[in-house]
Design an enzyme around this catalytic site. Structure first.
Site, PDB file in Angstrom:
ATOM      1  N   HIS A 104       0.777  -1.357   0.042  1.00 42.65           N
ATOM      2  CA  HIS A 104      -0.021  -0.128  -0.067  1.00 42.65           C
ATOM      3  C   HIS A 104       0.757   1.028   0.129  1.00 42.65           C
ATOM      4  O   HIS A 104       0.927   1.972   1.132  1.00 42.65           O
ATOM      5  CB  HIS A 104      -1.197  -0.058   1.119  1.00 42.65           C
ATOM      6  CG  HIS A 104      -2.023  -0.963   1.302  1.00 42.65           C
ATOM      7  ND1 HIS A 104      -2.913  -1.228   2.248  1.00 42.65           N
ATOM      8  CD2 HIS A 104      -2.186  -2.012   0.270  1.00 42.65           C
ATOM      9  CE1 HIS A 104      -3.562  -2.145   1.942  1.00 42.65           C
ATOM     10  NE2 HIS A 104      -3.248  -2.778   0.710  1.00 42.65           N
ATOM     11  N   ASP A 279      -7.680   4.666  -4.463  1.00 47.97           N
ATOM     12  CA  ASP A 279      -6.332   4.542  -3.553  1.00 47.97           C
ATOM     13  C   ASP A 279      -5.060   5.245  -4.371  1.00 47.97           C
ATOM     14  O   ASP A 279      -4.152   5.362  -3.629  1.00 47.97           O
ATOM     15  CB  ASP A 279      -6.214   3.071  -3.364  1.00 47.97           C
ATOM     16  CG  ASP A 279      -6.224   2.360  -4.698  1.00 47.97           C
ATOM     17  OD1 ASP A 279      -6.640   2.676  -5.852  1.00 47.97           O
ATOM     18  OD2 ASP A 279      -5.709   1.196  -4.430  1.00 47.97           O
TER      19      ASP A 279
END
Length: 384
Positions: A104, A279
């Protein structure tokens, strides 16, 4: 797949604690293959509950159930999870442990990297796993799921019960179908287009890469309409679109913002935007991240769905997808007799490593966090 591995690995599968993460990396079927190969697998109690895999199924497959996460971390040589470790989990990690998880990039901190490097953890990131054919197998799988799901989600939000226009995506005899505009002709865009065509919608795909548009036209037998993603075509398409799927992205970079505020304002009331690249910042200017528990908001009378982690909502399918990619790597790791030899032989895993032997091994990360960097090939060659 019964071939006793050279080295028996102790593999730990903790329960995901981060918000909205329901996936795991291994199914009971995957565990049974690993145990048949002589590996030990520890699964934290209730780890599979959201993907509807019971502790009993994991036990039947040969796993040992751990009743505390801390115990699981201390018993395992390798931790396999979906989300990056939390602060608490990082504290539990031990020197020379192997970590296989997503990284991430957008949320990674200097402190996180520091801890992994100081502890000498060998960390492998899902986003970096790149096979010899140039594909990123895990990223690709998740994009396929995201693309297909985005259309399913949009169809739901077009219904009256969701405050949408009250129309069907596919239309019926004598009534034209809905129009779906897909921004981006990558994997997510392709699977969104396939699903929208399956519903019977009229599909526009827009991108600035003509080769990708050409590929998609051929792959889908010219049943889609393609256009370059310039201001004029975007404004026109959004003016009559019932659904907009935002899938414009550049691997490892912030998503390009193609849709402006005025374009959204000009859309039909009750139309739906699903921004699948939120994201990475989103490709629609009005997008803001939402959650699975509170997935939509309205702006300019347009419904926005901007959940960053769409595959987590089909946790069982996504777990099977992750398992199918990961199990062969774990078998290979055991067969190689250790991480050093395995990285030497396996290109995909070697590409995936971002910390090894107390060094960052990805140039981009060392630039971002201003930390020393060593090339993975050099580290392996020097037998450090």
């Amino acid at each position: 797949m019964k071939s006793k591995s050279k080295k028996s690995l102790k593999i730990g599968l903790p329960k995901e604690t981060s918000n909205d993460e329901r996936r795991l990396s291994l199914t009971p079927g995957g565990v049974s293959i690993l145990t048949a190969n002589g590996h030990e697998v520890f699964v934290e109690k209730n780890a599979g509950i959201d993907a509807h895999f019971s502790d009993h199924e994991y036990q039947e497959a040969g796993a040992e159930i751990s009743y505390s996460a801390e115990e699981l971390f201390s018993n395992s040589e390798m931790i396999v999870k979906v989300a990056p470790p939390t602060k608490t989990e990082l504290n539990w990690m031990q020197p020379n442990q192997i970590l296989l998880s997503a990284l991430h990039l957008g949320h990674t901190t200097h402190e996180f990297m520091d801890t992994l490097v100081e502890k000498g953890v060998c960390a492998i990131g899902y986003e970096f796993l790149k096979a010899e054919d140039g594909e990123f197998p895990i990223v690709r799988m998740m994009h396929e799921i995201t693309g297909s799901m985005s259309v399913q989600i949009a169809a739901h939000y077009l219904e009256n019960s969701s405050d949408g226009q009250g129309i069907m995506l596919g239309g019926i005899s004598g009534i034209p179908p809905a129009t779906v505009a897909i921004l981006g002709a990558g994997i997510t865009g392709e699977y969104a287009a396939r699903t929208a065509l399956g519903y019977g919608a009229q599909v526009f795909v827009m991108d600035n890469d003509l080769a990708m548009l050409r590929h998609l036209e051929n792959a889908l037998d010219r049943r889609i309409i393609t256009a370059t993603a310039n201001h004029q075509y975007l404004s026109t398409a959004l003016g009559f679109a019932d659904v907009v799927i935002g899938a414009a992205m550049t691997e490892g970079e912030r998503a390009p913002c193609w849709v402006t505020d005025p374009m959204v304002r000009a859309m039909k009331p009750g139309s739906v935007i699903v921004d699948t690249v939120i994201d990475q910042g989103g490709c629609v200017s009005t997008s803001e991240p939402t959650t699975h528990s509170n997935p939509v908001f309205k702006k300019h009378d347009v419904i926005h769905f901007c959940v960053p982690n769409i595959p987590s909502n089909v946790a069982r399918t996504a777990t099977y997808a992750l398992n199918n990619v990961i199990v062969p790597y774990l078998i290979e790791l055991g067969d190689a007799g250790g991480i050093h030899d395995c990285l030497y032989r396996n290109t995909a895993l070697r590409n995936g490593v971002y910390t090894y032997k107390k060094y960052l091994t990805k140039k981009a990360l060392s630039d971002q966090f201003e930390m020393p960097f060593r090339d993975i090939e050099a580290l392996i060659a020097s037998q450090i």
